[in-house]
Design an enzyme around this catalytic site. Structure first.
Site, PDB file in Angstrom:
ATOM      1  N   ASP A 121       0.803  -1.218   0.000  1.00  0.00           N
ATOM      2  CA  ASP A 121       0.000   0.000   0.000  1.00  0.00           C
ATOM      3  C   ASP A 121       0.837   1.269   0.000  1.00  0.00           C
ATOM      4  O   ASP A 121       0.456   2.274  -0.628  1.00  0.00           O
ATOM      5  CB  ASP A 121      -1.013   0.006   1.148  1.00  0.00           C
ATOM      6  CG  ASP A 121      -0.406  -0.258   2.521  1.00  0.00           C
ATOM      7  OD1 ASP A 121       0.837  -0.283   2.655  1.00  0.00           O
ATOM      8  OD2 ASP A 121      -1.186  -0.461   3.476  1.00  0.00           O
ATOM      9  N   THR A 152      -1.959   4.790  10.182  1.00  0.00           N
ATOM     10  CA  THR A 152      -1.587   4.027  11.369  1.00  0.00           C
ATOM     11  C   THR A 152      -0.071   4.048  11.555  1.00  0.00           C
ATOM     12  O   THR A 152       0.438   4.239  12.654  1.00  0.00           O
ATOM     13  CB  THR A 152      -2.086   2.578  11.241  1.00  0.00           C
ATOM     14  OG1 THR A 152      -3.503   2.589  11.094  1.00  0.00           O
ATOM     15  CG2 THR A 152      -1.706   1.756  12.463  1.00  0.00           C
ATOM     16  N   GLY A 192      -4.643   8.958   5.063  1.00  0.00           N
ATOM     17  CA  GLY A 192      -5.642   9.377   6.039  1.00  0.00           C
ATOM     18  C   GLY A 192      -5.168  10.480   6.952  1.00  0.00           C
ATOM     19  O   GLY A 192      -5.977  11.290   7.440  1.00  0.00           O
TER      20      GLY A 192
END
Length: 491
Positions: free
Chosen positions: A239, A261, A408
């Site tokens: 990713d 994260t 994110g």
């Protein structure tokens, strides 16, 4: 209109995203979102890959109903290092473990007794993380795992899903590089290292590059989803490789930060940087798309605040990310700092208590409220970014003018402003869905809808908004950096 599907799996959730391309502009549409996460069974953590594959097929069925013959291809990306083992018949041998599983405890030391730490770095160029595939496999070997003894193939997370989609057993390059078993210079399996560790070389599949057309979906998948003969293309299957592919930067004098994260800060290079300084700094040379190497460092990112929120919820406090951002700004600046990469924070548990204990141990007053805890996390992450940014400049000999934040973490406005302040550099944040976009760009490149990755990045710039953060006063951050340096447990 052409429609490309990004099957994008993170450690906490997965999505099937549609990339809609009208020849001039790219749009994203979320077709299906589903939860992910480790399942705690006994003393171990596992992934539910069968459940994930079922959710993927649900998303593909939605795509088939909505877009039909407009669908061009699909690609899978996931988190790194984790894998499944298959026997000669192609059957999965047991539940794949989650990377935070405790089975790797002590495995780094066991590995280094067989092959010196420095030699492993010389070959692979990969930083030493306790959960790397090399140590997971050494854990299998140490307990004489029947799965490893009977394995014919190792398929990393996206490879396993690609196999179930197409029937092809291959290892995609960017994902394989996270294993710490790939030769960084040749891009092929380091079989000499693998043999010295006593691991079976037979299980490693041919390595394919990002942009490889793997084949069409199997008849069973078509039957379950209503798809036609959809192509499956390997993007940057790791990713982070996909996220970096979508960084909307121009020129070379920038760094990227894939923020989620995990925080992953680095630059793109034409080849690996493997020398004394890179080794001492703990930098990694992971495979990138289009013949690049991602010189980067992993930093424990928003996991800290995510785990704090989980614990607070258990205690009856429902605190949203917006609440944390607001309350953190009201807290006293630089009241407490932590080392985000301290091993104390690496595994699930009572994160607020661990942060308080770290502060007590280092002679600081522990944060007393969620807002103070969040402020400590944001400031400490920004200071860690500052350190790693300086290391990048030292390793590359380049003056990096800007930082591009994707993922994110682009929504973390307080942290992003702190980062600009700490670095004394302009920070650009966006796009949020960089991983899905990078996945789609590689599919577009493979199917010749775009001519180059540079053209794809220009398409991202013109299709999605960016937020600019200008640096403020540097003096308070300079002072805080001196305190922060004294807290470090390693580089």
């Amino acid at each position: 209109m052409k429609v490309y599907l990004a099957i994008d799996l993170g450690a906490s959730s997965g999505r099937v995203m549609a990339g809609l391309f009208d020849g001039k502009k790219l749009e994203l549409e979320e077709l299906h979102r589903f939860p992910n996460g480790g399942h705690h069974i006994g003393d171990n953590y596992y992934w539910d890959f069968v459940g994930l594959f079922s959710e993927i097929k649900t998303g593909l069925a939605k795509a088939a109903r909505q877009y039909g013959k407009q669908l061009v291809s699909a690609g899978v990306d996931t988190w790194g290092v984790d894998y499944g083992l298959l026997d000669r018949g192609g059957y999965l041998l047991g539940l794949p473990h989650q990377y935070r599983d405790s089975r790797t405890d002590g495995m780094m030391e066991r590995t280094f007794r067989k092959v010196p730490r420095r030699r492993i770095y010389e070959v692979t160029g990969i930083q030493f993380m306790f959960f790397n595939s090399i140590y997971q496999l050494m854990a299998e070997s140490a307990r004489r795992s029947p799965a490893l003894a009977n394995a014919n193939r190792i398929l990393f997370a996206p490879d396993l899903l690609n196999y179930w989609l197409t029937g092809k057993q291959v290892n995609e390059y960017t994902m394989a590089s996270t294993s710490q078993l790939l030769d960084a210079r040749t891009g092929t399996w380091a079989k000499g290292l693998i043999r010295r560790l006593g691991l079976p070389t037979r299980i490693f599949a041919p390595v394919v590059q990002p942009g490889t057309v793997l084949g069409e979906v199997l008849a069973s998948v078509r039957e379950d989803t209503g798809l036609g003969k959809l192509k499956i293309i390997a993007p940057g299957c790791h990713d982070t490789a996909s996220a970096v592919a979508a960084v909307p930067a121009t020129g070379q004098e920038h760094a990227y930060l894939s923020s989620g994260t995990w925080s992953l800060m680095g630059v793109e290079n034409p080849g690996p940087v493997i020398n004394d300084r890179a080794y001492e700094y703990g930098f990694t040379n992971e495979g990138g798309v289009c013949g690049t190497i991602r010189l980067l460092k992993n930093i424990c990112g928003l996991w800290l605040s995510q785990e704090c929120r989980r614990i607070w919820r258990q205690q009856g406090l429902e605190i949203g990310f917006e609440d944390l951002r607001r309350d953190s700004l009201a807290a006293k600046p630089f009241a407490a700092l932590i080392d985000p990469d301290c091993p104390d924070f690496a595994t699930p548990g009572d994160m607020p208590a661990r942060i308080a204990a770290f502060c007590k141990r280092t002679g600081q007053k522990p944060p007393a409220t969620p807002g103070e805890t969040a402020r400590a996390i944001y400031e400490s992450l920004a200071l860690r970014y500052r350190e790693v940014f300086g290391m990048l400049e030292s390793l590359t000999g380049r003056h990096l003018e800007t930082l591009h934040i994707v993922g994110g973490g682009t929504r973390e406005t307080t942290l992003n402003q702190f980062t600009a302040d700490a670095l004394s550099r302009t920070v650009y944040a966006g796009p949020v869905e960089a991983t899905a976009l990078g996945n789609i760009l590689m599919q577009m490149l493979a199917t010749k809808s775009i001519r180059s990755l540079a053209q794809g990045r220009e398409l991202v710039r013109s299709s999605f908004p960016l937020t600019t953060y200008k640096p403020g006063l540097s003096a308070p951050w300079d002072e805080a950096a001196k305190r922060f340096a004294l807290l470090k447990t390693d580089t």
